[in-house]
Structure formats: C-alpha cells, structure tokens
Design a protein around this motif. Sequence first.
Motif, mmCIF file in Angstrom:
data_model
loop_
_atom_site.group_PDB
_atom_site.id
_atom_site.type_symbol
_atom_site.label_atom_id
_atom_site.label_comp_id
_atom_site.label_asym_id
_atom_site.label_seq_id
_atom_site.Cartn_x
_atom_site.Cartn_y
_atom_site.Cartn_z
ATOM 1 N N ALA A 15 -33.697 6.585 -14.806
ATOM 2 C CA ALA A 15 -33.903 7.976 -15.534
ATOM 3 C C ALA A 15 -34.928 8.968 -14.810
ATOM 4 O O ALA A 15 -34.733 9.997 -14.591
ATOM 5 C CB ALA A 15 -33.921 7.711 -17.100
ATOM 6 N N LEU A 18 -33.742 10.172 -11.712
ATOM 7 C CA LEU A 18 -33.042 11.321 -12.112
ATOM 8 C C LEU A 18 -33.424 12.578 -12.371
ATOM 9 O O LEU A 18 -33.137 13.694 -12.274
ATOM 10 C CB LEU A 18 -31.789 10.887 -13.146
ATOM 11 N N PHE A 19 -34.671 12.383 -13.013
ATOM 12 C CA PHE A 19 -35.481 13.519 -13.462
ATOM 13 C C PHE A 19 -35.889 14.258 -12.196
ATOM 14 O O PHE A 19 -36.153 15.423 -12.335
ATOM 15 C CB PHE A 19 -36.665 13.158 -14.431
ATOM 16 N N TRP A 24 -32.146 17.917 -15.778
ATOM 17 C CA TRP A 24 -32.653 17.121 -16.874
ATOM 18 C C TRP A 24 -31.461 16.445 -17.967
ATOM 19 O O TRP A 24 -31.866 15.462 -18.408
ATOM 20 C CB TRP A 24 -33.832 17.825 -17.299
ATOM 21 N N ALA A 27 -30.421 13.022 -16.639
ATOM 22 C CA ALA A 27 -31.408 12.002 -16.780
ATOM 23 C C ALA A 27 -31.726 11.659 -18.414
ATOM 24 O O ALA A 27 -31.670 10.473 -18.226
ATOM 25 C CB ALA A 27 -32.797 12.496 -16.273
#
Length: 138
Positions: A15, A18-19, A24, A27
Amino acid sequence: MVVGAVCLVAGVAGAALLFLWAPWPWAAAWLAAALAAFGGGWLLAGRFRGSWGYAEAEEELYLTYGVFVRQLVVVPYGRMQVVDVTADLLEQALGIATVRVRTAASTADTRVVGLPLAEAVQLRDRLAARSESFSTGL
C-alpha cells in the motif's frame, strides 16, 4: 499467527508503494483488503486452533477437528502401529509439537497438534504403552 503478521506487513508495504506510484484510491483499497484479510485470518486461526481436540478412552483414542467440516476419528489402541512426536521449525520456535498416530490402513489424519512439547512426549508414551497392551496380533 506469525504468517499473518508477515502478510500484513507485506500488504502495508504494498500500500505504501501504491501511495507513491498510483492514485490514492488504489492504495487505500489495497490497504483495506490487506487489513480485511488479516482480520479474517486472525478470526479463522482461532477457530481452527479451537477445533482440534482429543480424548483418551479405555480402549480407543478419539480425535476431533475441523471448522467447516467437523470430523471425529476413533483409533483403537490395538490398531496403532507408530506413535511419534514431530515439530517443524515454527513449532520448535513456539515450543509446541504434533503427535502423529499411524495405523495399518488408516486414511484419516490422526494427529494431535499444538501440544506443549513435554505434554506431547507424555501423550506419545501413554499411547505407545496402551498400543502394546491392546495389541491385536496383526
């Protein structure tokens, strides 16, 4: 639950990546899925742990296990051929062991899991002594 904690850390790390590289919401969805999987695994782990049980009767050993499909296995002492104690690396780290009972033609999973090592050794010794005294001459 060590495996669950490792998976949770991997999910949070995913996560975080992914951020950095994705919008967002992706994520946040990944993080929510990781937390839901960890929570579900935590609840199921407790249920699976509580589902294992055994009882020593006068002439047989009763084993029960299963969350979704409940099983009861009855093993006569006279049919036992091998009783041993095993512990893989994770079990050794946690100080627990598994007692396995093998019979001549058994297709059932006859094992008692998650016992403290000293208790597992005592159970093995009791079962081995009883299997000798109830020998059926096979």
